[in-house]
Enzyme design. Structure first.
Site, short mmCIF file in Angstrom:
data_model
loop_
_atom_site.label_atom_id
_atom_site.label_comp_id
_atom_site.label_asym_id
_atom_site.label_seq_id
_atom_site.Cartn_x
_atom_site.Cartn_y
_atom_site.Cartn_z
N LEU A 228 42.52 44.39 39.70
CA LEU A 228 41.50 45.20 39.05
C LEU A 228 40.36 44.33 38.57
O LEU A 228 40.55 43.14 38.32
CB LEU A 228 42.11 45.97 37.88
CG LEU A 228 43.28 46.90 38.22
CD1 LEU A 228 43.84 47.52 36.95
CD2 LEU A 228 42.84 47.97 39.20
N ASP A 229 39.18 44.92 38.43
CA ASP A 229 38.06 44.15 37.91
C ASP A 229 37.85 44.49 36.43
O ASP A 229 38.59 45.29 35.85
CB ASP A 229 36.79 44.39 38.73
CG ASP A 229 36.34 45.85 38.74
OD1 ASP A 229 36.65 46.58 37.79
OD2 ASP A 229 35.67 46.25 39.71
#
Length: 121
Positions: free
Chosen positions: A76-77
């Site tokens: 995930l960012d």
């Protein structure tokens, strides 16, 4: 002047108190406002946090554990991280300050934060 103001305020404030003879006991409303009675069990917090992360669209639910890191393990960012924190805030009805939210980058840290928060429900 301060004593006159104090007397004026106290003259209008009424606090329900239970008396036993000449002894005054704890006001009735203090116990009912305590958050300790309703504090979540750690297993409840773990289950709910893991459910939030598993339901996130970009996450493979089979990879989610209580120790998983949002970016390293799930890919995930930082924006995804913010969305997960917002979902946790909504689920547990609490507000996580930005400084604290920036530190929460794994399920373990999210679980610990929520479990130790006195207002989590």
């Amino acid at each position: 002047m301060a004593s006159a103001l104090r007397a004026a305020i106290l003259g209008h404030v009424r606090v329900p108190v239970v008396s036993s003879g000449s002894k005054l006991l704890t006001p009735l409303w203090i116990r009912s406002m305590s958050s300790h009675d309703d504090h979540l069990e750690k297993s409840q917090v773990i289950d709910r946090v893991l459910d939030i992360v598993k339901s996130f669209p970009k996450v493979d639910p089979s990879k989610v554990t209580s120790e998983v890191h949002f970016q390293k393990d799930l890919g995930l960012d930082s924006l995804d991280n913010v969305e997960i924190i917002m979902a946790i805030e909504e689920e547990f009805k609490l507000e996580i300050p930005d400084k604290e939210a920036d530190k929460i980058d794994s399920c373990a840290l999210a679980i610990e934060y929520v479990y130790n928060h006195p207002m989590a429900s």
